[in-house]
Design a protein around this motif. Structure first.
Motif, mmCIF file in Angstrom:
data_model
loop_
_atom_site.group_PDB
_atom_site.id
_atom_site.type_symbol
_atom_site.label_atom_id
_atom_site.label_comp_id
_atom_site.label_asym_id
_atom_site.label_seq_id
_atom_site.Cartn_x
_atom_site.Cartn_y
_atom_site.Cartn_z
ATOM 1 N N SER A 187 0.823 -1.209 0.000
ATOM 2 C CA SER A 187 0.000 0.000 0.000
ATOM 3 C C SER A 187 0.858 1.261 0.000
ATOM 4 C CB SER A 187 -0.938 -0.012 1.202
ATOM 5 O OG SER A 187 -0.194 -0.179 2.389
ATOM 6 N N THR A 189 -0.807 -1.401 -9.754
ATOM 7 C CA THR A 189 -1.445 -0.956 -8.519
ATOM 8 C C THR A 189 -1.459 0.564 -8.501
ATOM 9 O OG1 THR A 189 0.660 -1.030 -7.328
ATOM 10 C CG2 THR A 189 -0.749 -2.982 -7.180
ATOM 11 N N GLY A 220 -3.620 4.556 -2.712
ATOM 12 C CA GLY A 220 -4.624 5.484 -2.226
ATOM 13 C C GLY A 220 -4.410 5.740 -0.747
ATOM 14 N N THR A 224 -7.150 2.760 0.697
ATOM 15 C CA THR A 224 -7.163 1.527 -0.088
ATOM 16 C C THR A 224 -6.216 1.657 -1.257
ATOM 17 O OG1 THR A 224 -8.977 2.290 -1.501
ATOM 18 C CG2 THR A 224 -9.584 1.037 0.482
ATOM 19 N N GLY A 225 -5.890 0.533 -1.821
ATOM 20 C CA GLY A 225 -5.063 0.515 -3.015
ATOM 21 C C GLY A 225 -5.870 -0.041 -4.168
ATOM 22 N N GLY A 226 -5.548 0.409 -5.354
ATOM 23 C CA GLY A 226 -6.235 -0.082 -6.541
ATOM 24 C C GLY A 226 -5.451 -1.216 -7.167
ATOM 25 N N ASN A 227 -6.138 -2.296 -7.470
ATOM 26 C CA ASN A 227 -5.585 -3.423 -8.222
ATOM 27 C C ASN A 227 -6.195 -3.298 -9.613
ATOM 28 O OD1 ASN A 227 -4.375 -5.021 -5.842
ATOM 29 N ND2 ASN A 227 -6.456 -4.565 -5.199
ATOM 30 N N GLU A 272 -10.803 -2.377 -12.165
ATOM 31 C CA GLU A 272 -10.115 -2.078 -10.907
ATOM 32 C C GLU A 272 -10.897 -2.645 -9.731
ATOM 33 O OE1 GLU A 272 -8.445 1.743 -8.328
ATOM 34 O OE2 GLU A 272 -9.424 2.081 -10.242
ATOM 35 N N ARG A 331 -10.630 -2.257 -5.491
ATOM 36 C CA ARG A 331 -9.969 -1.552 -4.388
ATOM 37 C C ARG A 331 -9.881 -2.495 -3.191
ATOM 38 N NH1 ARG A 331 -7.731 2.982 -6.192
ATOM 39 N NH2 ARG A 331 -7.480 3.656 -4.055
ATOM 40 N N THR A 332 -8.711 -2.551 -2.565
ATOM 41 C CA THR A 332 -8.513 -3.376 -1.373
ATOM 42 C C THR A 332 -7.732 -2.578 -0.331
ATOM 43 O OG1 THR A 332 -6.507 -4.342 -2.335
ATOM 44 C CG2 THR A 332 -8.539 -5.585 -2.604
#
Length: 185
Positions: free
Chosen positions: A61, A115, A118, A121-124, A151, A153-154
């Motif tokens: 992240s 990736t 954020g 969260t992070g974008g995959n 995308e 988000r996690t």
């Protein structure tokens, strides 16, 4: 002891972003059957024309990490199988060679994972691009590139399942766009 604890905490928050992943690329085409092809033969060629064979790299992240994301599959064969199935559902008969048949060439130009960092969260992100060139028996050619980006988000580093899903969703979307192109068919 303190170093071990720090390492364990770093791995927990980084999701072990340093671990390589081998994704299974398995697009699923949900396409209604039609008879638009009327049993006509079509020579299908598919090539993997990506600049880089690596799909992407994992990162934490914080944007740190270098775990590679790849596949051991022959992506040209994977794409050829799914497009052949789609052509059959459209009423065409895919063949290897026939001088009197229509021709379709599909080039996998991009299949990648990235990736985006954020705040919470992070974008995959999965991206796919396929270029199709179709030529009918009269010699008329139609070319089009189809693109998609998906995308998920996690809160933590994407798992192998999450990363495979985002890559497969992008490829699925591109294939659907191919078969929805009325000018192509």
């Amino acid at each position: 002891m303190r170093k071990i604890l720090v390492f364990m905490l770093a791995c927990m928050f980084a999701g072990c972003a340093y671990i390589d992943q081998n994704l299974r690329v398995a697009p699923e085409l949900n396409l209604a059957s039609s008879n638009i092809g009327a049993g006509r033969k079509i020579v299908l060629r598919v090539i993997d024309d990506r600049e880089e064979q690596l799909i992407g790299k994992r990162s934490s992240s914080y944007g740190i990490g270098m775990g590679k994301i790849s596949t051991r599959q022959d992506l040209a064969k994977v794409l050829k199988d799914i497009i052949s199935d789609g052509l059959r559902k459209k009423g065409f008969e895919p063949v290897e060679e026939d001088e009197k048949a229509n021709a379709m060439k599909a080039e996998l130009r991009t299949l990648k994972y990235e990736t985006a960092v954020g705040l919470w969260t992070g974008g995959n992100i999965g991206t796919a691009v396929v270029r199709v060139t179709a030529t009918n028996t009269a010699g008329k050619t139609y070319e089009q590139s189809y693109r998609s980006q998906k995308e998920i988000r996690t809160a933590f580093v994407g798992s192998q399942e999450t990363n495979a899903k985002v890559v497969n969703d992008a490829l699925n979307d591109v294939i659907v766009k191919v078969f929805q192109d009325e000018k192509l068919f």
